[in-house]
Design a protein around this motif. Structure first.
Motif, PDB file in Angstrom:
ATOM      1  N   THR A  78       6.775  28.726  44.469  1.00  0.00           N
ATOM      2  CA  THR A  78       7.072  30.044  43.906  1.00  0.00           C
ATOM      3  C   THR A  78       7.387  29.957  42.423  1.00  0.00           C
ATOM      4  OG1 THR A  78       8.498  32.001  44.111  1.00  0.00           O
ATOM      5  CG2 THR A  78       9.538  29.867  44.489  1.00  0.00           C
ATOM      6  N   ILE A  98      -3.712  27.550  51.118  1.00  0.00           N
ATOM      7  CA  ILE A  98      -2.719  28.247  50.306  1.00  0.00           C
ATOM      8  C   ILE A  98      -2.832  29.736  50.600  1.00  0.00           C
ATOM      9  CG2 ILE A  98      -1.802  28.632  48.004  1.00  0.00           C
ATOM     10  CD1 ILE A  98      -3.372  26.190  47.088  1.00  0.00           C
ATOM     11  N   PHE A 115       2.284  30.721  48.635  1.00  0.00           N
ATOM     12  CA  PHE A 115       2.607  30.937  47.224  1.00  0.00           C
ATOM     13  C   PHE A 115       3.371  32.245  47.113  1.00  0.00           C
ATOM     14  CE2 PHE A 115       1.539  32.465  42.870  1.00  0.00           C
ATOM     15  CZ  PHE A 115       2.199  31.459  42.169  1.00  0.00           C
ATOM     16  N   PHE A 170       0.027  29.652  39.268  1.00  0.00           N
ATOM     17  CA  PHE A 170      -0.813  29.391  40.437  1.00  0.00           C
ATOM     18  C   PHE A 170      -1.929  28.415  40.096  1.00  0.00           C
ATOM     19  CE2 PHE A 170      -4.458  30.447  43.211  1.00  0.00           C
ATOM     20  CZ  PHE A 170      -3.875  30.127  44.445  1.00  0.00           C
ATOM     21  N   LEU A 188      -0.519  25.037  40.172  1.00  0.00           N
ATOM     22  CA  LEU A 188      -0.295  24.571  41.538  1.00  0.00           C
ATOM     23  C   LEU A 188      -1.586  24.034  42.144  1.00  0.00           C
ATOM     24  CD1 LEU A 188       1.465  24.294  44.095  1.00  0.00           C
ATOM     25  CD2 LEU A 188       0.813  26.652  44.668  1.00  0.00           C
TER      26      LEU A 188
END
Length: 451
Positions: free
Chosen positions: A72, A174, A206, A231, A234
């Protein structure tokens, strides 16, 4: 509900009044939505086939608890081992484990298994977040991991590799939620997908900072924009720091406002698309009812389609939420597109992508799918046919034809896919064949656990 007055309001009155009118309509559409997440209907691939996807589950994993990894960019109110997050976006990506439970403490594994195999939709247990376990934050710069990625990697990625070692598929999914979502709701949605995916894949939720209120739609849009870069980082870190064979993205509604532009950023990091694709290992990107401007969605896909394996966009032309979003944003949404908004180059790209590239447009037509509400926005998990199709794609990497969908062509030659009347039989056959190959149901399902 008639929406003509909304179009009039947006074009003829002041913006505050337009926002108020549209917000009222959104409240009507979502007012009956419970804040609790109940276990979704059993995918038809399991309920009608006699296939038990949970057979062979080890005793220690046969539990109503479904831990889900999370990442997050929400700023923490309390940054501790049990964090509390705000709805404000931040530059850091914090990671950890969401401890989710299906049902209350009285529900045992065998009862959950029976519920999960049945067709009954009443009295589905609540899927709820018990607590979050923080594993701190990822470095802002992937290079900070060190020159030796195995020795220097974050403990979060070591957990993922431990979970992947329990799964022959070695796949990460994800999940990127939409607007009007909270941390408990987003983790519960990810957990129920992992549950029905027979806990074969490693699911990462996420948790971008949605404000959790439909009245704060524009706040969510801004927070989604602030979540694009985190994101993308990630995705890059998962590819570089784990042994995942492939990475899949399941994007719901306004999650497309994060996923699509993030993929464009990653595509621009290397001049050679083949090298970027090999490095990222993104096998599938599934957009369920994407709430993204149609023109932007097309332009963005043109920029990144060469670095991913397959792109799927599932749409319902009667989608009530996207109908209102279209009025709200003054542009059609990719999950309910208006092709007249596209220019000639965009239309040609979509035609070519649907026929020659790995882009699949799914027409989720309530008239062809028994029991699907005409205005459904949440069809990907609410209806057992569509959820079976999603699971077949992300678990088995099956093409639309392999999943039992029917190929159709529009007046200009664009290809799309529809659900046939016997889809339930086709998808059950696919999973039966996969079980016979010992690929759909591994002997040791994956579950996040600290090595």
């Amino acid at each position: 509900m008639p929406l003509q007055f909304l179009r009039f309001a947006v074009t003829r009155v002041s913006r505050p009044l337009a926002v108020a009118a549209t917000s009222a309509a959104l409240l009507v559409l979502t007012g009956c939505q419970t804040r609790h997440v109940r276990l979704m209907s059993t995918p038809v691939a399991f309920s009608t086939s006699g296939l038990d996807p949970f057979s062979g589950t080890e005793a220690k994993l046969a539990s109503t608890e479904v831990p889900v990894l999370y990442a997050t960019n929400r700023q923490p109110l309390i940054d501790a081992s049990e964090p509390l997050f705000t709805s404000l976006p931040g530059p850091q990506v914090r990671v950890g484990i969401a401890h989710v439970r299906i049902g209350d403490h009285q529900l045992d594994w065998e009862s959950l298994r029976q519920i999960s195999l049945g067709e009954a939709i009443d009295q589905r247990p609540v899927v709820q977040l018990d607590w979050l376990q923080s594993k701190s934050a990822l470095p802002a710069d992937p290079a900070a991991m060190g020159s030796d990625p195995v020795a220097q990697r974050h403990a979060f990625f070591a957990m993922i590799d431990h979970a992947l070692s329990l799964s022959p598929g070695r796949e990460v999914v994800i999940y990127v939620h939409g607007v009007n979502s909270t941390v408990p709701r987003a983790t519960a949605q990810a957990a129920q997908f992992q549950h029905f995916a027979t806990r074969r894949v490693v699911v990462v939720s996420f948790l971008w900072p949605s404000a959790g209120s439909i009245l704060r739609y524009f706040t969510d849009v801004g927070n989604a924009r602030a979540s694009i870069e985190p994101f993308a980082r990630l995705l890059q870190a998962l590819a570089e720091q784990t042994s995942a064979r492939s990475i899949n993205v399941l994007s719901y509604s306004a999650g497309a406002q994060i996923v699509s532009p993030a993929l464009v950023r990653l595509a621009r990091e290397g001049p050679d698309e083949t090298q970027v694709r090999a490095r990222l290992r993104i096998a599938n990107v599934y957009y369920a009812a994407p709430d993204r401007d149609t023109r932007r969605f097309v332009d963005e896909m043109r920029a990144y389609i060469g670095i991913v394996g397959r792109v799927t966009a599932a749409m319902n032309q009667g989608d009530a939420a996207l109908r209102v979003s279209q009025v709200f944003n003054r542009a059609s949404r990719a999950g309910r597109p208006d092709k007249t908004e596209l220019d000639d180059d965009q239309r040609q790209f979509m035609l070519d992508a649907s026929r020659e590239l790995d882009f699949d447009l799914l027409n989720v037509d309530p008239a062809a799918i028994p029991g699907l509400p005409r205005r459904s926005h949440a069809f990907w998990y609410e209806h057992p046919w569509v959820s079976s199709d999603v699971i077949a794609l992300l678990l088995l990497d099956a093409s639309p034809k392999q999943r039992g969908l029917v190929e159709q062509f529009g007046p200009k030659g664009a290809r799309f896919w529809t659900f046939p009347q016997d889809f339930d039989q086709r998808i059950a056959q696919l999973f039966g064949q996969a079980k016979a190959r010992d690929s759909a149901v591994p002997p040791r399902p994956a579950a996040p656990a600290q090595p």
